[in-house]
Design an enzyme around this catalytic site. Structure first.
Site, short mmCIF file in Angstrom:
data_model
loop_
_atom_site.label_atom_id
_atom_site.label_comp_id
_atom_site.label_asym_id
_atom_site.label_seq_id
_atom_site.Cartn_x
_atom_site.Cartn_y
_atom_site.Cartn_z
N TYR A 95 -1.77 -4.06 2.37
CA TYR A 95 -0.39 -4.22 1.91
C TYR A 95 -0.03 -5.69 1.88
CZ TYR A 95 -0.08 0.79 2.79
OH TYR A 95 -0.28 2.14 2.77
N ASN A 119 4.52 5.74 -5.86
CA ASN A 119 3.66 5.76 -7.06
C ASN A 119 3.59 7.19 -7.60
OD1 ASN A 119 1.60 5.61 -8.96
ND2 ASN A 119 -0.01 5.40 -7.43
N CYS A 127 -3.28 4.05 -5.49
CA CYS A 127 -2.59 3.70 -4.25
C CYS A 127 -3.41 4.07 -3.02
CB CYS A 127 -1.21 4.36 -4.22
SG CYS A 127 -1.18 6.13 -4.55
N HIS A 128 -4.41 4.93 -3.18
CA HIS A 128 -5.26 5.30 -2.05
C HIS A 128 -6.14 4.13 -1.60
CE1 HIS A 128 -7.69 6.12 -5.66
NE2 HIS A 128 -8.75 5.85 -4.90
N GLU A 154 -15.37 7.22 -3.57
CA GLU A 154 -15.62 5.93 -4.20
C GLU A 154 -16.71 5.14 -3.49
OE1 GLU A 154 -12.10 3.69 -5.11
OE2 GLU A 154 -11.15 5.39 -6.09
#
Length: 159
Positions: A95, A119, A127-128, A154
């Site tokens: 962040y 979002n 946003c993850h 991912e």
């Protein structure tokens, strides 16, 4: 218009309006009550394309989405969401790092966190991929279990 699809993170509602994706909701989407959806359409070309690209993503065959997006938010939220789209597949940012990219000081990381949580198009606007300053998995509107699954997908490590 909208449709529902199954995914490794549960049922998703895809929402489109005026030729753009406006929302992807984790079901049940109690947080999205009151959102204008329109009629259900399981054959709309844009919703089908969104579903196809998400399926490719979940199989590990897609790292970048190519969809028209129209998230509804404030000017600040939009700036944050644009930054989220710069976080590459398989990587994370804190962040605070995003706040720095936006030249925010003071409570900038907190403001980024609030915008991140609003979002309306998760996964596609990733946003993850935002984590705490120490790399810890912090809040996620879809729940930390979903965030863990998406980051694991991912990184090639499904939990």
């Amino acid at each position: 218009m909208w449709t529902l699809i199954d995914s490794p993170v549960g049922e998703l509602r895809l929402v489109a309006h005026d030729g753009a994706i406006t929302a992807i909701d984790f079901m049940p989407a109690d947080y999205a009550k009151g959102r204008v959806l329109g009629d259900r359409s399981d054959s709309d070309p844009l919703l089908l394309e969104c579903a196809r690209q998400l399926a490719e993503y979940f199989k590990g065959d897609r790292t970048i989405f190519d969809l028209p997006l129209a998230p509804s938010g404030t000017a600040f939220q939009t700036r944050v969401w644009e930054q989220l789209q710069q976080i590459e597949y398989g990587t994370t940012a804190s962040y605070g790092q995003i706040a720095g990219r936006l030249s925010l000081t003071g409570h900038g990381a907190r403001a980024v966190g609030l915008a991140n949580g609003r979002n309306p198009i998760p996964i596609v606007i990733p946003c993850h991929r935002v984590v705490g300053a120490d790399g810890s998995l912090t809040g996620y509107a879809g729940g930390l279990d979903r965030k863990t699954t998406l980051l694991g997908l991912e990184s090639g490590v499904l939990f």
